[in-house]
Motif scaffolding. Structure first.
Motif, PDB file in Angstrom:
ATOM      1  N   ILE A 265       0.844  -1.187   0.000  1.00  0.00           N
ATOM      2  CA  ILE A 265       0.000   0.000   0.000  1.00  0.00           C
ATOM      3  C   ILE A 265       0.886   1.245   0.000  1.00  0.00           C
ATOM      4  O   ILE A 265       0.750   2.112  -0.848  1.00  0.00           O
ATOM      5  N   ASP A 266       1.769   1.350   0.959  1.00  0.00           N
ATOM      6  CA  ASP A 266       2.764   2.420   1.045  1.00  0.00           C
ATOM      7  C   ASP A 266       4.126   1.743   1.114  1.00  0.00           C
ATOM      8  O   ASP A 266       4.244   0.549   0.917  1.00  0.00           O
ATOM      9  N   GLU A 267       5.136   2.536   1.438  1.00  0.00           N
ATOM     10  CA  GLU A 267       6.452   1.932   1.604  1.00  0.00           C
ATOM     11  C   GLU A 267       6.536   1.114   2.886  1.00  0.00           C
ATOM     12  O   GLU A 267       7.368   0.219   2.999  1.00  0.00           O
ATOM     13  N   ASN A 268       5.655   1.388   3.863  1.00  0.00           N
ATOM     14  CA  ASN A 268       5.684   0.666   5.143  1.00  0.00           C
ATOM     15  C   ASN A 268       4.430  -0.169   5.407  1.00  0.00           C
ATOM     16  O   ASN A 268       4.425  -0.987   6.310  1.00  0.00           O
ATOM     17  N   HIS A 269       3.343   0.037   4.660  1.00  0.00           N
ATOM     18  CA  HIS A 269       2.082  -0.671   4.896  1.00  0.00           C
ATOM     19  C   HIS A 269       1.898  -1.751   3.833  1.00  0.00           C
ATOM     20  O   HIS A 269       2.003  -1.486   2.632  1.00  0.00           O
ATOM     21  N   ILE A 270       1.570  -2.964   4.310  1.00  0.00           N
ATOM     22  CA  ILE A 270       1.418  -4.112   3.419  1.00  0.00           C
ATOM     23  C   ILE A 270       0.161  -4.868   3.813  1.00  0.00           C
ATOM     24  O   ILE A 270      -0.084  -5.107   4.993  1.00  0.00           O
ATOM     25  N   HIS A 271      -0.649  -5.241   2.816  1.00  0.00           N
ATOM     26  CA  HIS A 271      -1.835  -6.052   3.046  1.00  0.00           C
ATOM     27  C   HIS A 271      -1.555  -7.468   2.575  1.00  0.00           C
ATOM     28  O   HIS A 271      -1.067  -7.679   1.469  1.00  0.00           O
ATOM     29  N   VAL A 272      -1.871  -8.453   3.429  1.00  0.00           N
ATOM     30  CA  VAL A 272      -1.641  -9.866   3.132  1.00  0.00           C
ATOM     31  C   VAL A 272      -2.983 -10.579   3.172  1.00  0.00           C
ATOM     32  O   VAL A 272      -3.683 -10.530   4.181  1.00  0.00           O
ATOM     33  N   GLN A 273      -3.359 -11.227   2.065  1.00  0.00           N
ATOM     34  CA  GLN A 273      -4.592 -12.010   2.001  1.00  0.00           C
ATOM     35  C   GLN A 273      -4.269 -13.448   2.393  1.00  0.00           C
ATOM     36  O   GLN A 273      -3.272 -14.010   1.948  1.00  0.00           O
ATOM     37  N   LEU A 274      -5.142 -14.047   3.225  1.00  0.00           N
ATOM     38  CA  LEU A 274      -4.930 -15.405   3.720  1.00  0.00           C
ATOM     39  C   LEU A 274      -6.083 -16.306   3.329  1.00  0.00           C
ATOM     40  O   LEU A 274      -7.225 -15.857   3.159  1.00  0.00           O
ATOM     41  N   PHE A 275      -5.784 -17.598   3.224  1.00  0.00           N
ATOM     42  CA  PHE A 275      -6.802 -18.632   3.054  1.00  0.00           C
ATOM     43  C   PHE A 275      -6.603 -19.647   4.161  1.00  0.00           C
ATOM     44  O   PHE A 275      -5.522 -20.218   4.302  1.00  0.00           O
ATOM     45  N   PHE A 276      -7.630 -19.847   4.992  1.00  0.00           N
ATOM     46  CA  PHE A 276      -7.543 -20.771   6.114  1.00  0.00           C
ATOM     47  C   PHE A 276      -8.158 -22.109   5.756  1.00  0.00           C
ATOM     48  O   PHE A 276      -9.125 -22.188   5.005  1.00  0.00           O
ATOM     49  N   GLU A 277      -7.586 -23.169   6.344  1.00  0.00           N
ATOM     50  CA  GLU A 277      -8.136 -24.503   6.175  1.00  0.00           C
ATOM     51  C   GLU A 277      -9.445 -24.603   6.936  1.00  0.00           C
ATOM     52  O   GLU A 277      -9.634 -23.954   7.952  1.00  0.00           O
TER      53      GLU A 277
END
Length: 75
Positions: A43-55
């Motif tokens: 998103i920015d140089e310090n902000h990151i979005h991580v998408q997850l898939f759970f079992e």
């Protein structure tokens, strides 16, 4: 240091300040649930979005406990 936001669908599960960002395909455990990273978005140089898939959780139905009536007082 990066601010990492972990998402499942559109629900934000966790924010963490991490030195290393998880890569796609990595296994993670969040709140006792095992999941896999599906995508990583900067998103920015310090902000990151991580998408997850759970079992899916396995639900075990043990039924009702059997009551022992032999020890009860008879009238």
């Amino acid at each position: 240091m990066f601010v990492v936001h972990f998402f499942e669908n559109k629900n934000e599960l966790l924010n963490q300040l991490l030195r290393q960002v998880p890569a796609e395909g990595d296994d993670v455990v969040i709140k006792g649930r095992k999941g896999k990273v599906t995508s990583v978005t900067n998103i920015d140089e310090n902000h990151i979005h991580v998408q997850l898939f759970f079992e899916k959780l396995k639900v075990v139905n043990k039924g009702k406990a059997v009551v022992d009536t032999s020890k009860k007082k008879k009238r």
